[in-house]
Design a protein around this motif. Structure first.
Motif, mmCIF file in Angstrom:
data_model
loop_
_atom_site.group_PDB
_atom_site.id
_atom_site.type_symbol
_atom_site.label_atom_id
_atom_site.label_comp_id
_atom_site.label_asym_id
_atom_site.label_seq_id
_atom_site.Cartn_x
_atom_site.Cartn_y
_atom_site.Cartn_z
ATOM 1 N N PHE A 157 7.026 15.353 -9.120
ATOM 2 C CA PHE A 157 8.363 15.791 -8.982
ATOM 3 C C PHE A 157 8.600 16.455 -10.256
ATOM 4 C CE2 PHE A 157 10.562 13.007 -5.283
ATOM 5 C CZ PHE A 157 9.460 13.326 -4.469
ATOM 6 N N PRO A 158 9.697 17.227 -10.543
ATOM 7 C CA PRO A 158 10.011 17.974 -11.745
ATOM 8 C C PRO A 158 10.539 16.751 -12.661
ATOM 9 C CG PRO A 158 11.397 18.995 -9.851
ATOM 10 C CD PRO A 158 10.693 17.367 -9.284
ATOM 11 N N LYS A 159 10.193 16.999 -14.036
ATOM 12 C CA LYS A 159 10.305 16.119 -15.049
ATOM 13 C C LYS A 159 12.158 15.535 -15.123
ATOM 14 C CE LYS A 159 7.153 15.720 -18.454
ATOM 15 N NZ LYS A 159 6.637 14.447 -18.214
ATOM 16 N N ILE A 160 12.964 16.530 -14.800
ATOM 17 C CA ILE A 160 14.059 16.061 -14.851
ATOM 18 C C ILE A 160 14.856 15.041 -13.702
ATOM 19 C CG2 ILE A 160 15.060 18.039 -13.079
ATOM 20 C CD1 ILE A 160 17.454 18.626 -15.105
ATOM 21 N N ARG A 186 11.210 4.668 -6.542
ATOM 22 C CA ARG A 186 10.390 3.740 -7.223
ATOM 23 C C ARG A 186 11.013 2.368 -6.929
ATOM 24 N NH1 ARG A 186 9.077 6.408 -11.981
ATOM 25 N NH2 ARG A 186 7.002 7.182 -11.408
ATOM 26 N N ARG A 187 12.279 2.341 -7.231
ATOM 27 C CA ARG A 187 13.072 1.058 -7.198
ATOM 28 C C ARG A 187 12.787 0.635 -5.732
ATOM 29 N NH1 ARG A 187 16.764 -0.313 -11.416
ATOM 30 N NH2 ARG A 187 18.491 -1.018 -9.742
ATOM 31 N N ALA A 188 13.226 1.566 -4.783
ATOM 32 C CA ALA A 188 13.548 1.050 -3.261
ATOM 33 C C ALA A 188 12.160 0.733 -2.756
ATOM 34 C CB ALA A 188 14.229 2.440 -2.413
ATOM 35 N N SER A 189 11.224 1.603 -3.311
ATOM 36 C CA SER A 189 9.736 1.122 -2.768
ATOM 37 C C SER A 189 9.423 -0.455 -3.217
ATOM 38 C CB SER A 189 8.698 2.198 -3.354
ATOM 39 O OG SER A 189 8.920 3.211 -2.616
ATOM 40 N N PHE A 190 9.747 -0.472 -4.516
ATOM 41 C CA PHE A 190 9.609 -2.150 -4.922
ATOM 42 C C PHE A 190 10.316 -2.888 -4.045
ATOM 43 C CE2 PHE A 190 7.402 -0.305 -8.769
ATOM 44 C CZ PHE A 190 6.270 -1.182 -8.940
ATOM 45 N N ARG A 236 1.054 -1.324 0.212
ATOM 46 C CA ARG A 236 -0.119 0.102 -0.194
ATOM 47 C C ARG A 236 0.813 1.249 -0.112
ATOM 48 N NH1 ARG A 236 -3.077 -2.583 4.023
ATOM 49 N NH2 ARG A 236 -2.067 -1.379 5.660
ATOM 50 N N PHE A 237 1.870 1.200 0.867
ATOM 51 C CA PHE A 237 2.914 2.253 0.757
ATOM 52 C C PHE A 237 3.540 2.480 -0.362
ATOM 53 C CE2 PHE A 237 7.310 3.520 1.056
ATOM 54 C CZ PHE A 237 7.227 4.844 1.601
ATOM 55 N N ARG A 238 3.777 1.485 -1.196
ATOM 56 C CA ARG A 238 4.626 1.732 -2.527
ATOM 57 C C ARG A 238 3.510 2.436 -3.454
ATOM 58 N NH1 ARG A 238 4.834 -3.753 -4.635
ATOM 59 N NH2 ARG A 238 2.878 -3.180 -5.119
ATOM 60 N N ASN A 239 2.150 1.796 -3.368
ATOM 61 C CA ASN A 239 1.299 2.450 -4.523
ATOM 62 C C ASN A 239 1.106 3.838 -4.184
ATOM 63 O OD1 ASN A 239 1.252 -0.222 -5.753
ATOM 64 N ND2 ASN A 239 -0.535 -0.992 -4.546
ATOM 65 N N ASN A 240 0.986 4.000 -2.928
ATOM 66 C CA ASN A 240 0.337 5.616 -2.656
ATOM 67 C C ASN A 240 1.620 6.529 -2.806
ATOM 68 O OD1 ASN A 240 -1.936 4.861 -1.746
ATOM 69 N ND2 ASN A 240 -1.381 4.679 0.628
ATOM 70 N N ASN A 241 3.089 5.927 -2.642
ATOM 71 C CA ASN A 241 4.148 6.547 -2.836
ATOM 72 C C ASN A 241 4.120 7.218 -4.375
ATOM 73 O OD1 ASN A 241 6.731 7.909 -1.949
ATOM 74 N ND2 ASN A 241 7.574 5.818 -2.107
ATOM 75 N N PHE A 242 3.751 6.339 -5.295
ATOM 76 C CA PHE A 242 4.021 6.697 -6.782
ATOM 77 C C PHE A 242 3.123 7.937 -6.940
ATOM 78 C CE2 PHE A 242 5.175 2.148 -7.598
ATOM 79 C CZ PHE A 242 6.179 2.497 -7.659
ATOM 80 N N TYR A 260 14.401 10.151 -14.052
ATOM 81 C CA TYR A 260 15.339 9.189 -13.967
ATOM 82 C C TYR A 260 16.711 9.195 -12.714
ATOM 83 C CZ TYR A 260 13.444 8.100 -18.507
ATOM 84 O OH TYR A 260 12.804 8.058 -19.521
ATOM 85 N N GLY A 261 16.266 10.249 -12.185
ATOM 86 C CA GLY A 261 17.163 10.486 -10.702
ATOM 87 C C GLY A 261 16.304 10.155 -9.630
ATOM 88 N N ILE A 262 16.136 11.006 -8.749
ATOM 89 C CA ILE A 262 15.463 10.571 -7.509
ATOM 90 C C ILE A 262 14.145 9.853 -7.384
ATOM 91 C CG2 ILE A 262 14.271 12.572 -6.815
ATOM 92 C CD1 ILE A 262 15.435 12.725 -4.160
ATOM 93 N N THR A 263 13.352 10.152 -8.481
ATOM 94 C CA THR A 263 12.147 9.578 -8.637
ATOM 95 C C THR A 263 12.382 8.005 -8.992
ATOM 96 O OG1 THR A 263 11.059 11.480 -9.556
ATOM 97 C CG2 THR A 263 9.763 9.412 -10.170
#
Length: 114
Positions: free
Chosen positions: A18-21, A31-35, A6-12, A24-27
């Motif tokens: 977040f900024p488009k830039i 995402r990867r850490a949440s999964f 649930r946390f992962r899904n809400n986190n997205f 592929y960075g922090i976003t």
């Protein structure tokens, strides 16, 4: 594990702002850490020994801390509102507390059987 999914899904929903830039960075890192949290819990539960289970639960805990780190950075950069930051942080803290408790239980039970 249900709480981490649930946390992962809400986190997205939050990182979508977040900024488009940062796509592929922090976003991507969030995402990867949440999964990774729920994936490591699932893999750990399937292990036969408490030591193996504890290792994967520890990895899930570490991934949770990684998400927390990126959450703090995102808040400091004003990419996430304070109200949402507090909400997500409380969820992460709940998950890490449960993972830590489970890890300790597994380690204590493993020590009793050796």
């Amino acid at each position: 594990m249900e709480r981490s999914k649930r946390f992962r899904n809400n986190n997205f929903q939050s990182i979508g702002r977040f900024p488009k830039i940062e796509q592929y960075g922090i976003t991507n890192q969030i995402r990867r850490a949440s999964f990774s949290i729920s994936a490591n819990i699932a893999e750990g539960i399937s292990r036969k020994t408490n030591a193996d289970k504890a290792r994967f639960i520890n990895q899930a805990y570490s991934s949770s801390i990684e998400v927390l780190n990126f959450l703090i950075i995102s808040h400091e950069l004003t990419w996430i509102e304070t109200e949402k930051y507090i909400e997500i942080r409380e969820k992460i803290e709940s998950i890490t507390n449960k993972l830590n408790s489970f890890y300790n239980k597994l380690k204590n039970n493993d020590n009793l059987t050796t």
